[in-house]
Design an enzyme around this catalytic site. Structure first.
Site, PDB file in Angstrom:
ATOM      1  N   SER A 131       5.279  -6.507  -2.378  1.00  0.00           N
ATOM      2  CA  SER A 131       5.033  -6.429  -0.729  1.00  0.00           C
ATOM      3  C   SER A 131       5.732  -7.816  -0.546  1.00  0.00           C
ATOM      4  CB  SER A 131       3.525  -6.490  -0.443  1.00  0.00           C
ATOM      5  OG  SER A 131       3.260  -6.793   0.739  1.00  0.00           O
ATOM      6  N   GLY A 132       6.327  -7.527   0.579  1.00  0.00           N
ATOM      7  CA  GLY A 132       7.005  -8.772   1.107  1.00  0.00           C
ATOM      8  C   GLY A 132       6.096  -9.846   1.646  1.00  0.00           C
ATOM      9  N   HIS A 133       5.096  -9.618   2.388  1.00  0.00           N
ATOM     10  CA  HIS A 133       4.272 -10.855   2.690  1.00  0.00           C
ATOM     11  C   HIS A 133       3.470 -11.475   1.688  1.00  0.00           C
ATOM     12  CE1 HIS A 133      -0.022  -9.169   3.180  1.00  0.00           C
ATOM     13  NE2 HIS A 133       0.528  -7.879   2.736  1.00  0.00           N
ATOM     14  N   GLN A 161       0.966  -8.943  -6.498  1.00  0.00           N
ATOM     15  CA  GLN A 161       0.729 -10.316  -6.432  1.00  0.00           C
ATOM     16  C   GLN A 161       1.683 -11.077  -7.500  1.00  0.00           C
ATOM     17  OE1 GLN A 161      -1.526 -11.990  -4.858  1.00  0.00           O
ATOM     18  NE2 GLN A 161      -2.237 -10.544  -3.645  1.00  0.00           N
ATOM     19  N   ASN A 211      -5.290  -9.683  -7.974  1.00  0.00           N
ATOM     20  CA  ASN A 211      -5.240 -10.343  -6.599  1.00  0.00           C
ATOM     21  C   ASN A 211      -6.468 -11.275  -6.381  1.00  0.00           C
ATOM     22  OD1 ASN A 211      -6.208  -7.611  -6.450  1.00  0.00           O
ATOM     23  ND2 ASN A 211      -7.013  -8.171  -4.423  1.00  0.00           N
ATOM     24  N   CYS A 270      -9.497  -8.146   1.398  1.00  0.00           N
ATOM     25  CA  CYS A 270      -9.832  -7.110   1.987  1.00  0.00           C
ATOM     26  C   CYS A 270     -11.320  -6.449   2.138  1.00  0.00           C
ATOM     27  CB  CYS A 270      -9.157  -5.765   1.385  1.00  0.00           C
ATOM     28  SG  CYS A 270      -7.316  -6.116   1.303  1.00  0.00           S
ATOM     29  N   THR A 284       0.895  -1.227   0.021  1.00  0.00           N
ATOM     30  CA  THR A 284       0.149  -0.154  -0.013  1.00  0.00           C
ATOM     31  C   THR A 284       0.891   1.297  -0.138  1.00  0.00           C
ATOM     32  OG1 THR A 284      -1.525  -1.167   1.192  1.00  0.00           O
ATOM     33  CG2 THR A 284      -1.808   1.240   1.371  1.00  0.00           C
TER      34      THR A 284
HETATM   35  N1  PLP Z   1      -1.891  -4.610  -4.302  1.00  0.00           N
HETATM   36  C1  PLP Z   1      -2.285  -5.773  -4.619  1.00  0.00           C
HETATM   37  C2  PLP Z   1      -2.541  -6.259  -5.739  1.00  0.00           C
HETATM   38  C3  PLP Z   1      -2.824  -6.577  -3.339  1.00  0.00           C
HETATM   39  O1  PLP Z   1      -3.084  -7.711  -3.327  1.00  0.00           O
HETATM   40  C4  PLP Z   1      -2.536  -6.033  -2.113  1.00  0.00           C
HETATM   41  C5  PLP Z   1      -2.664  -6.980  -0.750  1.00  0.00           C
HETATM   42  O2  PLP Z   1      -3.385  -7.736  -1.105  1.00  0.00           O
HETATM   43  C6  PLP Z   1      -1.915  -4.852  -1.896  1.00  0.00           C
HETATM   44  C7  PLP Z   1      -1.601  -3.890  -3.088  1.00  0.00           C
HETATM   45  C8  PLP Z   1      -1.486  -4.260  -0.484  1.00  0.00           C
HETATM   46  O3  PLP Z   1      -0.321  -4.602   0.029  1.00  0.00           O
HETATM   47  P1  PLP Z   1       0.049  -4.693   1.301  1.00  0.00           P
HETATM   48  O4  PLP Z   1      -1.168  -5.452   2.242  1.00  0.00           O
HETATM   49  O5  PLP Z   1       1.416  -5.083   1.539  1.00  0.00           O
HETATM   50  O6  PLP Z   1      -0.167  -3.171   1.684  1.00  0.00           O
END
Ligand code: PLP
Length: 393
Positions: A198-200, A178, A150, A324, A72
């Site tokens: 994103s790491g996780h 993703q 995602n 989300c 994010t």
């Molecule tokens: N962008 C996409 C396509 C995602 O799937 C996600 C998280 O699900 C994000 C951004 C946000 O990432 P983070 O959870 O590391 O903020």
């Protein structure tokens, strides 16, 4: 009860090798990388090695990698940097299926007077590139299109899109949260200006991310403070997580072939099995232009939340819509944008696999899920009405 975790687009397990690499940075090497002494200096060297590993995964130069706190933050930093760098341009282009990290920022900017074009997608979740070309004008500061979705895993042709956007003179940001680590990408062979990671999502911990900033791209920091990250992001670095992200990227590179063979084969067996065993079920998204780990299936006439609950009782962890948006009974914005029929939009389940899944996991899902669907349909007045009308034909 054993957990069968097939919700890897929501988050992933930290790889044990990643954790092992991180641990000394909590207890032994806890210096501040900005300190002048050797104790800080060795931490800075480790951060730079992690930067090299992230850069290597995506074919970038280490100097083009900025560490952030999450996907994010990377998305917000990229878009805000672009619009602040071109204050005379008050227009943004994005798609209707982006993550809220992009879409809600765009809504926020609209309240500040920016104009935003949200491009539609077709029933398979794909964009019309002519429509994209027409949408970009000399007043467009930035175009933001995700690498892969995602919810459905659908992959956009971002290299081609980057070419179109650069021809039109705009900045191109790509949310690769993703896609990174699941499919190959090479920044030396495309024209993407800014790219979020994103790491996780790739077996590093939560709370760390990266933003690729092509050399020469105009930039403004999002977090204003100290001189960290070469003045591009204030704040003392999250060292253990940065080390973890570096290791995770190294491992992702090593496992890329496995992701596209073993994980893809497991996903395909799961998908084929459920489509065969459960009537009135379909795939959401393009069957081929898709991440190798993701399948999004609609089971008609029942609620996704009810399916999730019963699967969870059997130890199976998946997702309905995006992580989300689950918790609300509205079909996800992605499925609505694709025009998925109402009868199946509510009963959509996303299974997203990782290299930690096994054949046995798929066996259990193929045994349990058809029975769960049949049980829920027995209770569904919509299903019963449907059955009756089919019998009367
Ligand atoms: N962008 C996409 C396509 C995602 O799937 C996600 C998280 O699900 C994000 C951004 C946000 O990432 P983070 O959870 O590391 O903020």
């Amino acid at each position: 009860m054993r957990t069968i975790y097939v919700d890897n687009n929501a988050t992933t397990r930290v790889d044990p090798e990643v954790l092992r690499e991180m641990l000394p940075y909590f207890s032994e090497y806890y210096g501040n990388p900005s300190s002048m002494h050797h104790f800080g200096g060795q931490v800075m060297e480790a951060v730079n090695r992690a930067r090299e590993k992230v850069a290597h995964l995506i074919g970038a130069d280490p100097s083009e990698i900025l560490f952030t706190s999450c996907g994010t933050e990377s998305d917000n930093t990229a878009i805000l940097a672009a619009i602040q760098s071109y204050p005379e341009k008050r227009h943004l282009v994005t798609t209707r299926v982006e993550h809220p990290a992009v879409l809600n920022l765009c809504k926020h900017l609209m309240k500040q007077g920016y104009r935003v074009t949200e491009l539609p997608v077709n029933r398979e979740g794909l964009l019309d590139l002519d429509q994209l070309r027409d949408a970009v004008t000399p007043y467009t500061a930035v175009v933001s299109v995700m690498f892969a979705n995602n919810e459905t895993g659908v992959i956009f042709p971002v290299n081609e899109i980057a070419g179109i956007v650069k021809e039109k003179g705009s900045v191109f940001h790509c949310d690769a949260v993703q896609a990174a680590g699941k499919i190959p990408m090479d920044m030396s062979r495309n024209q993407i200006d800014l790219l979020s990671i994103s790491g996780h999502k790739l077996h590093a911990p939560k709370g760390v991310g990266a933003l690729y900033i092509r050399r020469g791209t105009r930039f403004r920091p999002f977090l204003i403070g100290g001189h960290q990250e070469h003045g591009r992001r204030g704040g003392t670095e999250n060292i253990p997580s940065i080390i973890g992200l570096g290791k995770a990227c190294e491992l992702a590179g090593e496992h890329l072939i496995e992701e596209n063979t073993k994980v893809r084969a497991l996903r395909d067996r799961l998908e084929k099995g459920l489509l065969e065993k459960v009537p009135r079920t379909w795939l959401n998204g393009h069957p081929a232009l898709r991440l190798p780990n993701t399948t999004n299936l609609s089971f008609e006439y029942i609620e996704g939340e009810a399916i999730l609950l019963l699967m969870s009782k059997e130890g199976i962890a998946a997702s309905s819509g995006s992580a989300c948006t689950s918790g609300s009974l509205e079909p996800s914005h992605v499925l609505r944008a694709m025009g998925v029929p109402f009868t199946g939009a509510h009963g959509s389940i996303r299974f997203s696999l990782s290299r930690f899944n096994t054949d046995e996991d798929i066996d259990v899902i193929l045994e349990k899920v058809p029975a769960i669907i049949a049980r829920l349909r027995e209770l569904s007045p919509y299903w019963k009405r449907q059955e009756k009308s089919l019998r009367s034909i």
